[in-house]
Write an enzyme that holds these catalytic residues in place. Structure first.
Site, PDB file in Angstrom:
ATOM      1  N   CYS A  87     -40.904  -8.568  14.314  1.00  0.00           N
ATOM      2  CA  CYS A  87     -39.639  -8.421  15.045  1.00  0.00           C
ATOM      3  C   CYS A  87     -39.217  -6.952  15.120  1.00  0.00           C
ATOM      4  O   CYS A  87     -39.128  -6.278  14.085  1.00  0.00           O
ATOM      5  CB  CYS A  87     -38.548  -9.235  14.355  1.00  0.00           C
ATOM      6  SG  CYS A  87     -36.923  -9.101  15.138  1.00  0.00           S
TER       7      CYS A  87
ATOM      8  N   CYS B 202     -35.495 -13.858  18.746  1.00  0.00           N
ATOM      9  CA  CYS B 202     -35.571 -14.060  17.299  1.00  0.00           C
ATOM     10  C   CYS B 202     -36.879 -14.755  16.935  1.00  0.00           C
ATOM     11  O   CYS B 202     -37.247 -15.764  17.538  1.00  0.00           O
ATOM     12  CB  CYS B 202     -34.383 -14.893  16.826  1.00  0.00           C
ATOM     13  SG  CYS B 202     -34.442 -15.301  15.072  1.00  0.00           S
TER      14      CYS B 202
ATOM     15  N   ASP C 116     -30.596 -33.300  -5.108  1.00  0.00           N
ATOM     16  CA  ASP C 116     -30.741 -32.089  -4.290  1.00  0.00           C
ATOM     17  C   ASP C 116     -29.363 -31.443  -4.186  1.00  0.00           C
ATOM     18  O   ASP C 116     -28.673 -31.572  -3.170  1.00  0.00           O
ATOM     19  CB  ASP C 116     -31.289 -32.465  -2.908  1.00  0.00           C
ATOM     20  CG  ASP C 116     -31.572 -31.241  -2.042  1.00  0.00           C
ATOM     21  OD1 ASP C 116     -31.391 -30.106  -2.529  1.00  0.00           O
ATOM     22  OD2 ASP C 116     -31.965 -31.423  -0.873  1.00  0.00           O
TER      23      ASP C 116
ATOM     24  N   CYS D  54     -32.605 -25.002  -4.132  1.00  0.00           N
ATOM     25  CA  CYS D  54     -32.826 -23.850  -3.252  1.00  0.00           C
ATOM     26  C   CYS D  54     -32.451 -22.546  -3.947  1.00  0.00           C
ATOM     27  O   CYS D  54     -32.353 -21.503  -3.296  1.00  0.00           O
ATOM     28  CB  CYS D  54     -32.033 -24.003  -1.949  1.00  0.00           C
ATOM     29  SG  CYS D  54     -30.247 -24.108  -2.179  1.00  0.00           S
TER      30      CYS D  54
END
Length: 458
Positions: free
Chosen positions: A74, A163, A381, A408
């Protein structure tokens, strides 16, 4: 460190990488984080801030380059805050993520899980993988409406016309929206004056149906400025399932739960495995559909002999894990606090014919859980902040034979595993690379109760 000043240019050897992707070096044992620098590199860097125990710096020049450095795909990568690992060979990003998990388990939980036993599942699609994106809307210096991502640590919008991690077709749609919005003189929201109209543009995408849900985040509930734009989008593109306006108001800079359907169907349908999920603009769901399915299959593989057991799914959301597992297990109790998620979970239960899933709305931080059938297995989670103390206490009290822990954040995962290690041992750990080109780590851990392990050995 008194000798380091903001604006000062230093020469420094990088010997490690931080959990947010910055290179880590030392000046007389004082830690300096250098953006986009890599281990083994010698660089020139300019100090951007000095704190009590560390400093931050911007990369000025690479004197000695690492062999795993690469050119980012990018052109906006240097300034945009969306990605932070695009300058690193992909295989090495996976090694770094494994190291982050290993280090935090050892440092925070004093758990020395063998690094070679941490499985890491790389992504087949390393670019254009996100099924949901929100771009901020603002003005350029000429007064034209633009969209993009915040520069890291600022509210300055960096335009990203193509993107590399959002859906490639969405790039085309966003480009059209911005051009048309300028023609229609739609007013962007100004974050300083807190005046204006359009705050963000976004999408959700269903890979299997190849349909989009488009989202306009606005300051007010006035639909009139979007009327002609919506009509134009419908005429131009044939793959739009629905278009929503999400009214954020002045105090919120992202999606709200006040969603107004402007066109199309109420829900977007996402498919994972045998399950189907209906989603609204603000519904929490994994942003990488392909890797989410891989991760859910990994969870299932950790439960080969539990098909007749009772499973609790904590922090269940709209039932992502519950309905993926539902066809293979006898009984699942899904617990969730958010009433909007519960409402959609009930819709998902119906369309999946998941009569073996019981949906429970409960405040997980305060629920006693005593009235529910005792679980053999708990799957959870939690949000990035980790598991509440109430859940930790319940697990240590109820002692299910297995815990499947999805996380996460490696730091909060390690913190919570530290609180469970008296009664549980980690048997398996895997990382599913849900977020290629970024430092984020998605972990699945399988914990077994220690007395169960003792019985197996004896």
């Amino acid at each position: 460190m008194e000798n380091l000043k903001k604006g000062q240019v230093i020469e420094i050897k990088i010997d490690n990488i931080g959990v947010e992707g910055d290179g880590v070096g030392r000046i007389e044992d004082f830690v300096v984080f250098v953006k986009n620098a890599l281990p083994s590199e010698k660089v020139k860097a300019q100090i951007s801030s000095v704190h009590k125990n560390f400093a931050k710096a911007e990369l000025v020049e690479i004197i000695e380059s690492s062999h795993f450095r690469k050119d980012p795909e990018c052109p906006h990568y240097k300034n945009c805050g969306a990605c932070d690992f695009m300058h690193i060979q992909y295989y090495k990003t996976l090694e770094f993520k494994k190291q982050f998990l290993f280090n935090n388990l050892k440092k925070i939980a004093n758990i020395d899980f063998p690094k070679e036993n941490i499985e890491i599942i790389g992504a087949e699609n390393k670019l254009y993988y996100r099924n949901k994106v929100l771009q901020h809307v603002g003005e350029d210096k000429n007064g034209n409406l633009i969209s993009g991502f915040y520069q890291k640590g600022t509210h300055h919008i960096i335009e990203v016309p193509n993107c590399k991690i959002q859906n490639s077709k969405a790039n085309e749609i966003f480009d059209y929206i911005i051009k048309k919005a300028n023609q229609l003189n739609i007013e962007p929201y100004d974050r300083k004056s807190k005046k204006g109209y359009l705050k963000q543009i976004g999408y959700r995408y269903s890979p299997r149906t190849q349909k989009f849900m488009l989202i306009f985040v606005t300051n007010t509930d006035n639909k009139k400025p979007l009327k002609k734009l919506v009509q134009s989008i419908e005429f131009k593109f044939g793959n739009i399932a629905s278009i929503y306006m999400s009214v954020a108001g002045k105090d919120k800079d992202t999606l709200s739960n006040k969603n107004i359907l402007l066109s199309g169907k109420q829900y977007l349908d996402i498919y994972l495995g045998k399950a189907i999920y209906k989603l609204l603009p603000d519904t929490f769901f994994q942003i990488n559909s392909e890797q989410a399915e891989v991760m859910f299959k990994k969870i299932m593989s950790y439960l080969p002999f539990e098909r007749l057991d009772t499973i609790w799914d904590l922090y269940g959301g709209v039932g992502a894990i519950s309905f993926f597992l539902a066809s293979e297990f006898r009984k699942i109790l899904m617990f969730e606090r958010n009433k909007n998620s519960i409402k959609i979970a009930k819709v998902n239960k119906k369309i999946n014919f998941a009569t073996n899933v019981e949906i429970v709305q409960a405040d997980l931080d305060n629920c006693s859980f005593s009235e529910y059938e005792k679980p053999d297995v708990v799957v959870m989670d939690p949000p990035r902040s980790g598991v509440s103390q109430n859940i930790i206490d319940m697990l240590n009290r109820v002692k299910p034979k297995k815990i499947i822990f999805v996380s996460c954040d490696t730091a909060t995962l390690a913190r919570d595993m530290n609180k469970l290690k008296e009664n549980y041992s980690i048997k398996k750990l895997s990382i599913t690379d849900m977020f290629p080109q970024t430092h984020h780590v998605e972990t699945v851990g399988m914990l077994e109760r220690k007395e169960v392990l003792w019985m197996k050995k004896n």
